[in-house]
Design a protein around this motif. Structure first.
Motif, short mmCIF file in Angstrom:
data_model
loop_
_atom_site.label_atom_id
_atom_site.label_comp_id
_atom_site.label_asym_id
_atom_site.label_seq_id
_atom_site.Cartn_x
_atom_site.Cartn_y
_atom_site.Cartn_z
N VAL A 53 0.97 -1.06 -0.01
CA VAL A 53 0.02 0.03 0.14
C VAL A 53 0.95 1.39 -0.02
CG1 VAL A 53 -0.19 0.03 2.73
CG2 VAL A 53 -1.76 1.18 1.08
N CYS A 54 0.65 2.29 -0.84
CA CYS A 54 0.99 3.56 -1.08
C CYS A 54 0.25 4.49 -0.71
CB CYS A 54 1.97 3.67 -2.36
SG CYS A 54 2.92 4.86 -2.74
N PRO A 55 0.43 5.08 0.73
CA PRO A 55 -0.48 6.16 1.20
C PRO A 55 -0.40 7.58 0.53
CG PRO A 55 1.07 5.74 2.89
CD PRO A 55 1.35 4.76 1.55
N LEU A 56 -0.49 7.68 -0.85
CA LEU A 56 -0.21 8.71 -1.53
C LEU A 56 -0.92 10.01 -1.46
CD1 LEU A 56 0.86 7.24 -5.23
CD2 LEU A 56 2.35 8.02 -3.15
N ILE A 57 -2.14 9.72 -0.97
CA ILE A 57 -3.12 10.88 -0.58
C ILE A 57 -3.04 11.38 0.72
CG2 ILE A 57 -5.16 9.45 0.04
CD1 ILE A 57 -5.16 12.08 -2.86
N ASP A 58 -2.31 10.88 1.57
CA ASP A 58 -1.92 11.14 3.05
C ASP A 58 -0.89 11.92 3.08
OD1 ASP A 58 -4.33 9.56 4.29
OD2 ASP A 58 -3.21 7.72 3.52
N GLY A 59 -1.27 13.46 3.13
CA GLY A 59 -0.12 14.30 3.34
C GLY A 59 -0.85 15.85 3.33
N TRP A 60 -0.08 16.81 2.59
CA TRP A 60 -0.51 18.11 2.55
C TRP A 60 0.06 18.97 1.53
CZ3 TRP A 60 2.56 15.61 6.26
CH2 TRP A 60 3.90 16.27 6.32
N ASP A 61 -0.44 19.88 1.33
CA ASP A 61 0.11 20.80 0.11
C ASP A 61 0.31 22.09 0.67
OD1 ASP A 61 -0.63 19.21 -1.78
OD2 ASP A 61 -2.80 19.73 -1.71
N TYR A 62 -0.28 22.66 1.67
CA TYR A 62 0.04 24.26 2.28
C TYR A 62 0.29 24.03 3.90
CZ TYR A 62 -1.84 25.79 -2.18
OH TYR A 62 -1.98 25.92 -3.33
N ALA A 63 1.08 25.07 4.44
CA ALA A 63 1.08 25.27 5.55
C ALA A 63 -0.32 25.48 6.41
CB ALA A 63 2.18 26.42 6.06
N PHE A 64 -0.49 24.69 7.61
CA PHE A 64 -1.67 25.04 8.35
C PHE A 64 -2.61 24.29 7.67
CE2 PHE A 64 0.82 28.38 9.83
CZ PHE A 64 0.99 28.29 11.16
N GLN A 65 -2.70 23.55 6.74
CA GLN A 65 -3.54 22.85 6.01
C GLN A 65 -4.16 21.54 6.69
OE1 GLN A 65 -2.71 21.30 1.93
NE2 GLN A 65 -4.83 20.64 1.79
N VAL A 66 -3.39 20.95 7.39
CA VAL A 66 -3.81 19.67 8.50
C VAL A 66 -3.05 19.82 9.76
CG1 VAL A 66 -3.69 18.18 6.21
CG2 VAL A 66 -1.52 18.33 7.59
#
Length: 319
Positions: free
Chosen positions: A119-132
């Motif tokens: 499994v490659c959790p590619l959708i688990d992360g963030w793009d911007y500061a303070f996004q998550v």
């Protein structure tokens, strides 16, 4: 070679990026039939749910092919429900569904006679500061994998890390953090898929990462491909980073690792089945090159730490 060759079934069908579509779309049965005709194929890696169906509608098709299964690949990024994450989605119902995907795939892997899913959790992360909320993401991720690994201790879960894409930053971007995460979860059946291309874009040395994962007892799976370290191009192995690929294969032999290797290679032009066949031949020729240089010679050169002598010997073997 001590490793067994597996084909990611997705490499034999349609491939698309942001600009174009490449290769023709093929059914699961067509891709399996092509895989059977490619020399040096020992097994395949089907995708859940895209290949196998949410409820196993196409499991029998794979069984009927007679091909061994290296691992079931769990895709938790392509469906719209995972737009905001899978294991780290703020919605607990989506996290629950993500764990259910793993459990279902584990049952399918066992039914195939395989003992592993990737499994490659590619959708688990963030793009911007303070996004998550990073602390909650880490907590949710650990909770999900603790539950999944406890569900079937007889089936291994192999995490394929990646620095970026789909998100600009991914929770598990490199070998070090992924091994740390495995220790945090604390399950013996949790390990790592070492994708050579992903190691390259993370600024890692593939052979070194193979060594530390093996030492930790968590090197479950290897994907071979290549790129220019700028993006994950999924090119033919050794087509760019020749020496790094040869070194990775050398350490696979030195460590006595005998697991499955799959080849995450996509081609924009030419026949994709031919590209997979060429990939297997490339890896076989690299293995022969190690013997031509001399396994003990390479071992001695690394112990002496003399790069000039090492490269001279290796280049001489190519002449």
């Amino acid at each position: 070679m001590p490793i067994r060759n597996s084909i990611l079934l997705g490499t034999l069908g349609r491939y698309a990026d942001r600009f174009h579509e490449y290769q023709k779309s093929r059914s699961l049965a067509e891709r399996l039939e092509i895989a059977k005709r490619i020399p040096r194929t020992h097994g395949v890696e089907p995708v859940y749910p895209q290949d196998l169906g949410h409820h196993g509608e196409h499991v029998q098709t794979v069984k009927d092919s007679g091909l061994a299964i290296s691992a079931v690949n769990v895709n938790l990024k392509g469906e719209d429900i995972f737009r905001n994450g899978s294991f780290t989605n703020p919605d607990a119902a989506i996290r629950r569904r993500s764990v259910d995907y793993l459990k279902t795939a584990m049952d399918m892997a066992a039914d195939f006679g395989a003992d592993m899913l990737s499994v490659c959790p590619l959708i688990d992360g963030w793009d911007y500061a303070f996004q998550v909320e990073y602390d909650k993401q880490w907590q949710w991720l650990a909770e999900c994998f603790r539950e999944a690994t406890a569900y079937r201790p007889d089936v291994r879960i192999s995490i394929e890390y990646k620095a970026y894409e789909v998100r600009n930053r991914i929770v598990l971007p490199n070998m070090g953090r992924t091994l740390h995460f495995c220790d945090v979860v604390g399950a013996d059946n949790l390990g790592v898929t070492m994708d050579v291309g992903h190691a390259l874009i993370a600024g890692e040395t593939p052979a070194a990462e193979i060594c530390i994962a093996h030492a930790a007892g968590r090197l479950f799976y290897i994907h071979f491909n290549d790129n220019d370290r700028g993006a994950d191009w999924d090119m033919l192995p050794a087509s760019v980073n020749f020496w790094e690929t040869l070194e990775a294969l050398y350490y696979v032999r030195k460590l006595g690792w005998d697991g499955w290797a799959a080849y995450d290679v996509f081609t924009r032009s030419g026949d994709n089945a031919e590209a997979v066949a060429a990939t297997f031949e490339i890896m076989e020729n690299l293995d022969k090159l190690i013997d031509r240089i001399g396994f003990d010679t390479l071992k001695g050169l690394s112990q002496e730490g003399i790069p000039a002598r090492a490269f001279n010997s290796m280049i001489g073997a190519l002449l």
